[in-house]
Scaffold this motif. Sequence first.
Motif, PDB file in Angstrom:
ATOM      1  N   ALA A  29       4.745  99.649  22.670  1.00 50.64           N
ATOM      2  CA  ALA A  29       6.241  99.876  22.801  1.00 50.64           C
ATOM      3  C   ALA A  29       6.981 100.743  21.640  1.00 50.64           C
ATOM      4  N   LEU A  30       6.350 100.279  20.399  1.00 47.30           N
ATOM      5  CA  LEU A  30       6.915 101.503  19.332  1.00 47.30           C
ATOM      6  C   LEU A  30       6.483 102.838  19.544  1.00 47.30           C
ATOM      7  N   GLY A  31       5.361 103.067  19.916  1.00 41.23           N
ATOM      8  CA  GLY A  31       4.767 104.218  20.180  1.00 41.23           C
ATOM      9  C   GLY A  31       5.491 105.014  21.288  1.00 41.23           C
ATOM     10  N   PHE A  32       5.966 104.328  22.439  1.00 38.56           N
ATOM     11  CA  PHE A  32       6.596 104.766  23.453  1.00 38.56           C
ATOM     12  C   PHE A  32       7.860 105.398  22.780  1.00 38.56           C
ATOM     13  N   ALA A  33       8.553 104.625  21.942  1.00 41.90           N
ATOM     14  CA  ALA A  33       9.916 104.832  21.295  1.00 41.90           C
ATOM     15  C   ALA A  33       9.982 106.130  20.504  1.00 41.90           C
ATOM     16  N   TRP A  34       8.803 106.032  19.825  1.00 40.46           N
ATOM     17  CA  TRP A  34       8.559 107.041  18.910  1.00 40.46           C
ATOM     18  C   TRP A  34       8.404 108.501  19.720  1.00 40.46           C
ATOM     19  N   LEU A  35       7.367 108.412  20.690  1.00 40.83           N
ATOM     20  CA  LEU A  35       7.317 109.805  21.293  1.00 40.83           C
ATOM     21  C   LEU A  35       8.498 110.164  22.193  1.00 40.83           C
ATOM     22  N   ARG A  36       9.193 109.163  22.792  1.00 41.07           N
ATOM     23  CA  ARG A  36      10.461 109.450  23.401  1.00 41.07           C
ATOM     24  C   ARG A  36      11.619 110.271  22.302  1.00 41.07           C
ATOM     25  N   LEU A  37      11.473 109.519  21.320  1.00 37.74           N
ATOM     26  CA  LEU A  37      12.602 110.081  20.395  1.00 37.74           C
ATOM     27  C   LEU A  37      12.038 111.547  19.805  1.00 37.74           C
ATOM     28  N   SER A  38      10.890 111.514  19.376  1.00 36.84           N
ATOM     29  CA  SER A  38      10.302 112.810  19.009  1.00 36.84           C
ATOM     30  C   SER A  38      10.171 113.967  20.011  1.00 36.84           C
ATOM     31  N   GLY A  39      10.369 113.592  21.111  1.00 39.61           N
ATOM     32  CA  GLY A  39      10.108 114.625  22.109  1.00 39.61           C
ATOM     33  C   GLY A  39       8.666 114.904  22.449  1.00 39.61           C
ATOM     34  N   LYS A  40       7.706 113.939  21.952  1.00 38.64           N
ATOM     35  CA  LYS A  40       6.420 114.308  22.340  1.00 38.64           C
ATOM     36  C   LYS A  40       5.557 113.534  23.353  1.00 38.64           C
ATOM     37  N   LEU A  41       6.465 112.710  24.127  1.00 37.94           N
ATOM     38  CA  LEU A  41       6.129 111.922  25.045  1.00 37.94           C
ATOM     39  C   LEU A  41       5.314 112.691  26.232  1.00 37.94           C
ATOM     40  N   GLY A  42       4.222 112.121  26.482  1.00 39.99           N
ATOM     41  CA  GLY A  42       3.249 113.148  27.333  1.00 39.99           C
ATOM     42  C   GLY A  42       2.503 114.157  26.905  1.00 39.99           C
ATOM     43  N   THR A  43       2.607 114.454  25.573  1.00 40.92           N
ATOM     44  CA  THR A  43       1.955 115.582  25.093  1.00 40.92           C
ATOM     45  C   THR A  43       0.600 114.955  24.671  1.00 40.92           C
ATOM     46  N   GLU A  44      -0.522 116.000  24.405  1.00 40.74           N
ATOM     47  CA  GLU A  44      -1.816 115.657  23.760  1.00 40.74           C
ATOM     48  C   GLU A  44      -1.735 114.999  22.197  1.00 40.74           C
ATOM     49  N   LEU A  45      -0.645 115.844  21.556  1.00 42.67           N
ATOM     50  CA  LEU A  45      -0.453 115.960  19.955  1.00 42.67           C
ATOM     51  C   LEU A  45       0.198 114.418  19.910  1.00 42.67           C
ATOM     52  N   TYR A  72      -0.075 111.695  21.759  1.00 43.16           N
ATOM     53  CA  TYR A  72      -1.170 110.654  22.008  1.00 43.16           C
ATOM     54  C   TYR A  72      -2.153 110.414  20.715  1.00 43.16           C
ATOM     55  N   GLY A  73      -2.477 111.858  20.369  1.00 47.99           N
ATOM     56  CA  GLY A  73      -3.566 112.123  19.259  1.00 47.99           C
ATOM     57  C   GLY A  73      -2.898 111.263  17.961  1.00 47.99           C
ATOM     58  N   THR A  74      -1.777 111.746  17.814  1.00 48.10           N
ATOM     59  CA  THR A  74      -0.922 111.118  16.301  1.00 48.10           C
ATOM     60  C   THR A  74      -1.001 109.614  16.509  1.00 48.10           C
ATOM     61  N   LEU A  75      -0.680 109.147  17.481  1.00 48.20           N
ATOM     62  CA  LEU A  75      -0.299 107.658  17.871  1.00 48.20           C
ATOM     63  C   LEU A  75      -2.025 107.090  17.794  1.00 48.20           C
ATOM     64  N   MET A  76      -2.950 107.474  18.302  1.00 43.76           N
ATOM     65  CA  MET A  76      -4.097 106.883  17.939  1.00 43.76           C
ATOM     66  C   MET A  76      -4.565 106.995  16.551  1.00 43.76           C
ATOM     67  N   GLY A  77      -4.331 108.177  15.865  1.00 42.16           N
ATOM     68  CA  GLY A  77      -4.565 108.439  14.562  1.00 42.16           C
ATOM     69  C   GLY A  77      -3.950 107.512  13.571  1.00 42.16           C
ATOM     70  N   ILE A  78      -2.539 107.258  13.814  1.00 45.25           N
ATOM     71  CA  ILE A  78      -1.961 106.433  12.840  1.00 45.25           C
ATOM     72  C   ILE A  78      -1.810 105.057  13.135  1.00 45.25           C
ATOM     73  N   MET A  79      -2.026 104.764  14.371  1.00 43.55           N
ATOM     74  CA  MET A  79      -1.935 103.283  14.918  1.00 43.55           C
ATOM     75  C   MET A  79      -3.034 102.696  15.333  1.00 43.55           C
ATOM     76  N   GLY A  80      -3.790 103.411  16.599  1.00 45.06           N
ATOM     77  CA  GLY A  80      -4.872 103.154  17.219  1.00 45.06           C
ATOM     78  C   GLY A  80      -5.942 102.743  16.401  1.00 45.06           C
ATOM     79  N   PHE A  81      -6.527 103.510  15.513  1.00 46.01           N
ATOM     80  CA  PHE A  81      -7.811 103.406  14.906  1.00 46.01           C
ATOM     81  C   PHE A  81      -7.416 102.358  13.855  1.00 46.01           C
ATOM     82  N   ARG A  82      -6.077 102.466  13.204  1.00 47.36           N
ATOM     83  CA  ARG A  82      -5.914 101.306  11.990  1.00 47.36           C
ATOM     84  C   ARG A  82      -5.814 100.054  12.638  1.00 47.36           C
ATOM     85  N   LEU A  83      -5.467  99.897  13.850  1.00 47.77           N
ATOM     86  CA  LEU A  83      -5.329  98.568  14.236  1.00 47.77           C
ATOM     87  C   LEU A  83      -6.711  97.938  14.595  1.00 47.77           C
TER      88      LEU A  83
END
Lengths: 336, 258, 298
Positions: free
Chosen positions: B31-47, B49-60
């Motif tokens: 949900a946070l990722g979605f909000a962030w991507l919406r705000l940053s205009g990166k929703l639907g982009t590979e960049l 998704y990659g950033t989210l995985m890097g800073i959130m997914g792998f850490r979790l």
Amino acid sequence: MASPIADLSYRSYDGPLNPPSARWWVIAKVHTLKAFRNRFYWLFVGLSGWYYLVILTVIFIMQMVSSNATDLASGAGVTGSSEIVRQIQFIDRFLWKNQFLHGFSFGQLTYLIIALLVGAGAVANDNRANALLVYLSKPCTKLDYVVGKFFGVWIPLVTAMAVPSLVFFLYGMMSYRQHGFALYAGAFPAVLGAMAMAAALHTSILLGISSLMKQGRIAGILYGALYMITNIFTVMILVFWLQAVPGSRRELGSSVVVDRNPFLQPAFYSSIDGLNIGMAKSLLNVDGGNAFGMPPDPLTVVPAPNGFAVFWIMSAICAFWLYIFWRRVRAVEVVN
Amino acid sequence: MFSYVYLSTLREFLSLRRLAIWLIAILGVAALGFAWLRLSGKLGTELGYGTLMGIMGFRLMALVAAVFSTAVIAGEVEQKTIVYLVTRPILRPILLSARSLAAISTIAVIGVVMVLALGLMNFGVQAFKTPMVWRDVLVVILGAMAYGGLFLFISMLLNRAFLFCLLFAFGWETFVPQMPGDLYYASILSHMQALTLHPEGSYPSTALSNLGSSASEGVAVIPAWASVTTLLAIFVVAVGLSAVWFQQSEYVPREDAE
Amino acid sequence: MSRWFGLVIGLNDVSAHIGPGITALLGQNGAGKTTMIRMITGQIRPTTGRIKIFDEEPFANPNVFRRLGYCPEIDQFYEWMTGRVFVEHMARLSGFGKEEAQDRAQRMLQVVGMEARCDKKIAGYSKGMRQRIKLAQAMLHDPSIILLDEPLNGLDPVGRHEFMQVVAGLAERGKCIIISSHILSEVEQLTQSIFLLHRGRLLATGDLTTIRSLIDKHPHRIRIETPEPQRVASLMLTLDNVLSLDLDRDGAVDLEVKNAESFYPAVADLVLQHDLKIYGLASPDNNLESVFQYLVGA
């Protein structure tokens, strides 16, 4: 002669009832000394000061380089060398107040680990061992127990946070007064204030979670997970801050201005370590930057939040978890 | 016997009681990722998704690995239930490998759910047709093996292993990839990032990266075969050493369990 | 064999052979009972010496565990499991298939009297119920050797009686049962064979009556509580066993006697013949502590 059924020998102590005036301190002292006797505690205290160690090493090396360059330049009679020397007068670029902030910020992970080490089992182990029954059968009230446990975790935690900063402060006052360190001597008490608040936040949440559990390990995992998940959120906001919204950077005369979403700054501080760092920034009255002596870049640092707001939010969180802890302190099941 | 220990441990680890907190965390992160991507205009982009995985997914995932790996043996020792396991007619290496495999499977399951959640949140149903997402599924499985094996070994050696695993997952793994030189080779996260198809710039640097090479620069140069080999080697060596250690060591309920 | 824990000696130069039947492992807290049991159950190794069960070293040895059942002292379980699930789980870990494990668990739960309550979560069990569950998991694979570490802790009188019946039944079937306890009177009802530890050293081993008889060569202290102390005292002096007598202020009669075993029937006869009122008769020498004191002082 008293009836054997109504025998109150359980409380038959008939000497002077003269408990310590600060009974909570008995509990706090036991916990504090237990923490101080733990070698892992001191290992992590040492680790928590890694930023100060790095920065002092960097300063030492840069001073050596600077000194050698000055000698070489004057020996060779090279003109214009004073500019080179000035360039590497690294230490003069230092914003000493910020170093206290960075020392505190970079130590956050180790503070969490010390908090888990000291506090995760503080109440959970008592729950498992039914020790509450023992505590509360003594001349010791529920308030004594809660306050004692709180300070039993808070004191080791605030000590762990303060020791590296104190060492840095004393070293700085002795070695870098001529480089402006003394001008920022007030930074030390300010960062101590931030540490006191941070330790209170850790302690309150941890005791609240610990009081809900019967195993210190599970309490530790829950708090660790809560901390890390909120921390990931802060990292995400920081990344957003650094990358900024596309097209938001604009030239304004000679400077660059970045239009950012107004929610971004408070969002950055919406985690346990975010609140701690926010409080430190407010009390130190700095925004950050100049980490490792790098030139500060105002566009990459998140400005300090409103100190009062952070204080009240932290206080409210502490109060909430301490209330849960208070509610969970029950000595015995009363059988009717 | 191996299969029973594996399945019973897996059933325990995958019980709703244990999984609930992670499912909530994944939903929250998504949900946070979605909000962030919406705000940053990166929703639907590979960049994005990659950033989210890097800073959130792998850490979790590293956090999940710390929790479940320490539950394999250290948790039993701390709960004092280890005594029921080590006095049963089952070879200790079998017991350990089955339980650790169950823990790693659990970490992998949670990791895969997270990848799919972040993928769906970012790409919608197109996530199932996105090679990057499926590649991440494989990377997460490899990461689960490496983190799981390493944390298991740490938990065999040290009391309060969870604390050390946290220090590794969020201290070592944050700073080492950003240190100067080739130190990023010594980080599991770097190898995971090297294996992904995330676009350049997915792993933003922080203050530390100014000291040397940034994470994204570093991981870009690790060949895929080297990362796969490293992650598998960490798993095999760590679980193997743990089995040897478990076979040789004495395990009795600890009185100072915390 | 000996076992050190750092600089502390847990078990010091103990050498023994334990055969079939019930053997009581006795000693005060810290005597080394649990250390010895942990060595027998292969959880820890001796520092020096060797321990053999069926000619094999027990440490981490599944061959030994197949024939050994262990009821630990600890009170920890997988609290979220029901008693039945826990016992079945232990059966599966012992190598039984699903049906066999369910069968055995059912039988054992009946034996320990937990059949009706075994489908509740262990978290809600009383201490006595936990003891029974531990006992069930120790016996379910029909082991030749059963080690019970303080099994009577927390059991109520009825539970103790039932437990003793179960153990006695197992002994009759030729099992080797080792029960640790620090309460002599408890295990006296079960066995005459004892293994006495004190501060890690073996003080005595063998038949209880033989060891007792050694104590009987020393005066036993016996206290009789009665409303007519002077009458009781004068009658007691007629017995050959009585060596000394003292009337204390509370109205009790304190005696020192020899051959305590023949003294008790003689007292019973006197009470019946003279219609004496006796409120209580106890010997502070009949506890384990006195046995220790005698053996340590010898």
